[in-house]
Write a protein that holds these residues in place. Structure first.
Motif, PDB file in Angstrom:
ATOM      1  N   CYS A 152      48.787  36.564  47.537  1.00 60.84           N
ATOM      2  CA  CYS A 152      48.670  35.853  48.813  1.00 60.84           C
ATOM      3  C   CYS A 152      48.695  34.350  48.565  1.00 60.84           C
ATOM      4  O   CYS A 152      48.478  33.887  47.440  1.00 60.84           O
ATOM      5  CB  CYS A 152      47.386  36.267  49.533  1.00 60.84           C
ATOM      6  SG  CYS A 152      45.865  35.685  48.743  1.00 60.84           S
ATOM      7  N   THR A 153      48.944  33.582  49.592  1.00 65.00           N
ATOM      8  CA  THR A 153      48.941  32.134  49.457  1.00 65.00           C
ATOM      9  C   THR A 153      47.602  31.661  48.888  1.00 65.00           C
ATOM     10  O   THR A 153      46.541  31.978  49.424  1.00 65.00           O
ATOM     11  CB  THR A 153      49.192  31.468  50.820  1.00 65.00           C
ATOM     12  OG1 THR A 153      50.504  31.814  51.268  1.00 65.00           O
ATOM     13  CG2 THR A 153      49.071  29.955  50.714  1.00 65.00           C
ATOM     14  N   GLY A 154      47.680  30.953  47.774  1.00 65.67           N
ATOM     15  CA  GLY A 154      46.465  30.453  47.129  1.00 65.67           C
ATOM     16  C   GLY A 154      45.710  31.496  46.350  1.00 65.67           C
ATOM     17  O   GLY A 154      44.617  31.205  45.845  1.00 65.67           O
ATOM     18  N   GLY A 155      46.269  32.700  46.218  1.00 71.40           N
ATOM     19  CA  GLY A 155      45.565  33.789  45.546  1.00 71.40           C
ATOM     20  C   GLY A 155      45.648  33.719  44.038  1.00 71.40           C
ATOM     21  O   GLY A 155      46.151  32.750  43.453  1.00 71.40           O
ATOM     22  N   HIS A 156      45.190  34.765  43.397  1.00 72.98           N
ATOM     23  CA  HIS A 156      45.054  34.791  41.946  1.00 72.98           C
ATOM     24  C   HIS A 156      46.394  34.553  41.252  1.00 72.98           C
ATOM     25  O   HIS A 156      47.352  35.296  41.458  1.00 72.98           O
ATOM     26  CB  HIS A 156      44.472  36.137  41.496  1.00 72.98           C
ATOM     27  CG  HIS A 156      44.209  36.213  40.033  1.00 72.98           C
ATOM     28  ND1 HIS A 156      43.167  35.548  39.426  1.00 72.98           N
ATOM     29  CD2 HIS A 156      44.860  36.858  39.028  1.00 72.98           C
ATOM     30  CE1 HIS A 156      43.176  35.788  38.134  1.00 72.98           C
ATOM     31  NE2 HIS A 156      44.197  36.579  37.862  1.00 72.98           N
ATOM     32  N   ILE A 191      45.366  42.008  44.117  1.00 69.77           N
ATOM     33  CA  ILE A 191      44.636  42.382  45.335  1.00 69.77           C
ATOM     34  C   ILE A 191      43.194  41.870  45.333  1.00 69.77           C
ATOM     35  O   ILE A 191      42.469  42.069  46.307  1.00 69.77           O
ATOM     36  CB  ILE A 191      44.664  43.903  45.566  1.00 69.77           C
ATOM     37  CG1 ILE A 191      43.975  44.676  44.454  1.00 69.77           C
ATOM     38  CG2 ILE A 191      46.106  44.381  45.722  1.00 69.77           C
ATOM     39  CD1 ILE A 191      43.871  46.181  44.727  1.00 69.77           C
ATOM     40  N   SER A 192      42.791  41.198  44.263  1.00 72.56           N
ATOM     41  CA  SER A 192      41.466  40.568  44.249  1.00 72.56           C
ATOM     42  C   SER A 192      41.527  39.339  43.366  1.00 72.56           C
ATOM     43  O   SER A 192      42.536  39.065  42.707  1.00 72.56           O
ATOM     44  CB  SER A 192      40.403  41.539  43.713  1.00 72.56           C
ATOM     45  OG  SER A 192      40.434  41.600  42.299  1.00 72.56           O
ATOM     46  N   GLY A 193      40.426  38.600  43.338  1.00 73.80           N
ATOM     47  CA  GLY A 193      40.322  37.474  42.438  1.00 73.80           C
ATOM     48  C   GLY A 193      40.176  37.945  41.002  1.00 73.80           C
ATOM     49  O   GLY A 193      40.203  39.153  40.711  1.00 73.80           O
ATOM     50  N   GLU A 198      39.929  29.308  39.439  1.00 71.53           N
ATOM     51  CA  GLU A 198      38.740  28.453  39.551  1.00 71.53           C
ATOM     52  C   GLU A 198      38.080  28.549  40.912  1.00 71.53           C
ATOM     53  O   GLU A 198      36.856  28.439  41.031  1.00 71.53           O
ATOM     54  CB  GLU A 198      39.127  27.006  39.255  1.00 71.53           C
ATOM     55  CG  GLU A 198      37.936  26.058  39.189  1.00 71.53           C
ATOM     56  CD  GLU A 198      38.307  24.683  38.694  1.00 71.53           C
ATOM     57  OE1 GLU A 198      37.393  23.865  38.461  1.00 71.53           O
ATOM     58  OE2 GLU A 198      39.522  24.412  38.535  1.00 71.53           O
ATOM     59  N   HIS A 199      38.849  28.764  41.963  1.00 73.17           N
ATOM     60  CA  HIS A 199      38.300  28.732  43.316  1.00 73.17           C
ATOM     61  C   HIS A 199      38.173  30.121  43.930  1.00 73.17           C
ATOM     62  O   HIS A 199      38.286  30.301  45.142  1.00 73.17           O
ATOM     63  CB  HIS A 199      39.170  27.834  44.195  1.00 73.17           C
ATOM     64  CG  HIS A 199      39.322  26.443  43.659  1.00 73.17           C
ATOM     65  ND1 HIS A 199      38.252  25.586  43.505  1.00 73.17           N
ATOM     66  CD2 HIS A 199      40.415  25.775  43.186  1.00 73.17           C
ATOM     67  CE1 HIS A 199      38.678  24.441  42.992  1.00 73.17           C
ATOM     68  NE2 HIS A 199      39.980  24.537  42.789  1.00 73.17           N
ATOM     69  N   GLU A 200      37.938  31.100  43.090  1.00 71.98           N
ATOM     70  CA  GLU A 200      37.765  32.479  43.544  1.00 71.98           C
ATOM     71  C   GLU A 200      36.764  33.153  42.636  1.00 71.98           C
ATOM     72  O   GLU A 200      36.377  32.609  41.591  1.00 71.98           O
ATOM     73  CB  GLU A 200      39.097  33.237  43.474  1.00 71.98           C
ATOM     74  CG  GLU A 200      39.613  33.374  42.052  1.00 71.98           C
ATOM     75  CD  GLU A 200      41.011  33.938  41.936  1.00 71.98           C
ATOM     76  OE1 GLU A 200      41.300  34.611  40.938  1.00 71.98           O
ATOM     77  OE2 GLU A 200      41.834  33.685  42.838  1.00 71.98           O
ATOM     78  N   PRO A 205      38.215  39.636  47.716  1.00 78.53           N
ATOM     79  CA  PRO A 205      39.378  40.406  48.186  1.00 78.53           C
ATOM     80  C   PRO A 205      40.480  39.446  48.633  1.00 78.53           C
ATOM     81  O   PRO A 205      40.210  38.423  49.243  1.00 78.53           O
ATOM     82  CB  PRO A 205      38.817  41.208  49.364  1.00 78.53           C
ATOM     83  CG  PRO A 205      37.636  40.424  49.841  1.00 78.53           C
ATOM     84  CD  PRO A 205      37.083  39.705  48.646  1.00 78.53           C
ATOM     85  N   GLN A 206      41.736  39.787  48.323  1.00 76.58           N
ATOM     86  CA  GLN A 206      42.810  38.831  48.608  1.00 76.58           C
ATOM     87  C   GLN A 206      43.936  39.406  49.455  1.00 76.58           C
ATOM     88  O   GLN A 206      44.798  38.657  49.900  1.00 76.58           O
ATOM     89  CB  GLN A 206      43.353  38.255  47.297  1.00 76.58           C
ATOM     90  CG  GLN A 206      42.280  37.479  46.536  1.00 76.58           C
ATOM     91  CD  GLN A 206      42.820  36.549  45.471  1.00 76.58           C
ATOM     92  OE1 GLN A 206      43.961  36.659  45.058  1.00 76.58           O
ATOM     93  NE2 GLN A 206      41.993  35.623  45.037  1.00 76.58           N
TER      94      GLN A 206
END
Length: 411
Positions: A152-156, A191-193, A198-200, A205-206
């Motif tokens: 996702c946008t900004g995700g892992h 699907i998760s961090g 650093e910001h998760e 959940p992503q």
């Protein structure tokens, strides 16, 4: 005398003990004709058949234990973790990156890893590398690759060229199709961090359920399996119900979710090294925040792995750390296999590093055991890996597709 990377033609491997996950064979011969195994069995019988077919190159392995080549199911040849080491990889131009990855592939094969599953590589350089290996331009393992991982946008992992940002069911369907268009053998989705964002947090959940469903449904419609970077039990549970084929890491499973994975046939690549590798992190200059998160997750990670083993989940070997990396007296692939064996035992560890991954990849007609008709992807060592998995530290002979790529006696 056979030289490295020479196709041996009509070759008989003599005086070996073959362990292939089917039935151990002592005093065995393996007849290799071209790139495939023509026969296996008692040496005298196999040798007689081979000699009758024409001139034979015989290779005496002096009683070594022969197994199929290892399979590493969580590989990144372009890995770039936070820190100075990772920054150096991120700064590589496209030509430099291709050569860097090719060197990693060569070193991986030399370790006895004859097949890898790449689960996120930068800028689709993995497809060029796969073509080069198949063409014989560079040495390397057989590659099954996911291309870019979907996030996702900004995700892992969004910071690097090894991911593709998507949002919403339509966006994720497009992401799946774009990787298949590029040549992906499977799909990887975050699907998760995780430990490297650093910001998760690991438990962040992503993806929403409709996004996960879009990935899995679209990939399956195109005949591709889906593996997911995932940590928390709740997120994994939802994806398993939607038909997820494999979980990477699984840091925080519960007995209930592990049992459901086993029921649904969802495999686990636990990557145990990633929460117990301070030496590796220090070598790459990984920042303190990531080291604390990773190493702090270790005890729960081990508990989670034990739950999966107890539930009967299919466990597959995958290091996450580059397969060839020198670590704790061996390479990362073997060290991960040793960690698995602490819970699985040597026989199940051998399965997790050979036959199990090949079955997940759908390549069991060609690979995974030492049997007639399969590719001659073989490794040899002096100690019995069914007694102690650390025998793989002593791999001294490697063959891929009938080509000898490592022979300690000829060095």
């Amino acid at each position: 005398m056979a030289l490295p990377n020479q196709l041996l033609g009509n070759c008989t491997v003599v005086d070996a003990r073959v362990l292939d996950g089917v039935s151990p064979q002592k005093d065995a011969g393996v007849w290799i004709d071209g790139d495939r195994i023509a026969a296996t069995g008692p040496y005298a019988e196999v040798a007689a058949r081979a000699r009758a077919a024409g001139p034979v190159v015989e290779r005496d392995l002096n009683g070594a234990y022969v197994t199929p080549g290892l399979v590493n199911m969580h590989t990144h040849f372009s890995l770039s973790l936070p820190g100075s080491g990772g920054d150096g990889v991120k700064d590589l131009g496209p030509h430099d990156l291709a050569l860097y990855m090719a060197d990693g592939a060569r070193r991986t094969l030399d370790c006895g890893v004859t097949t890898v599953r790449n689960v996120a590589e930068k800028d689709h350089a993995d497809f060029a590398l796969r073509r080069a290996i198949r063409a014989g331009w560079v040495p390397g393992p057989r590659m099954y690759t996911a291309g870019r991982a979907l996030v996702c946008t900004g995700g892992h992992g969004h910071e690097s060229g090894d991911t593709m940002e998507c949002d919403g069911p339509v966006g994720f369907r497009h992401g799946v199709r774009s990787q298949i268009k590029a040549g992906a053998d499977l799909i990887k989705v975050m699907i998760s961090g995780g430990i490297a964002g650093e910001h998760e947090g690991i438990a962040t959940p992503q993806l929403f359920a409709d996004e996960m469903a879009a990935v899995i449904e679209t990939a399956h419609a195109w005949g591709r399996k889906v593996t997911a970077h995932a940590g928390p039990a709740e997120v994994i549970a939802a994806a398993v119900e939607l038909g997820l084929d494999c979980v990477e890491h699984g840091y925080q499973l519960t007995p209930q979710v592990a049992a459901r994975m086993a029921e649904r046939g969802t495999a686990l690549v636990p990557t145990l090294l990633v929460t117990r590798c301070k030496e590796f992190f220090d070598e790459l200059g990984v920042p303190e925040w990531m080291q604390c998160r990773s190493l702090g997750a270790g005890p729960r990670h081990l508990e989670s792995f034990a739950m999966a083993v107890e539930a009967g989940v299919e466990i597959l070997l995958g290091s996450d750390m580059p397969p060839f990396w020198s670590f704790e007296g061996t390479n990362a692939t073997v060290r991960e296999l040793e960690n698995l064996a602490e819970q699985l035992g040597p026989a199940r560890a051998l399965h997790a590093g050979t036959r199990g991954p090949i079955r997940w990849l759908g390549a069991e007609d060609d690979l995974g055991t030492v049997e007639e008709g399969k590719y001659a992807d073989l490794i040899a060592m002096d100690d019995d890996p069914l007694d102690d998995t650390s025998a793989f530290r002593g791999v001294r002979w490697v063959m891929k597709g009938g080509r000898l790529v490592r022979d300690e006696e000829q060095r």
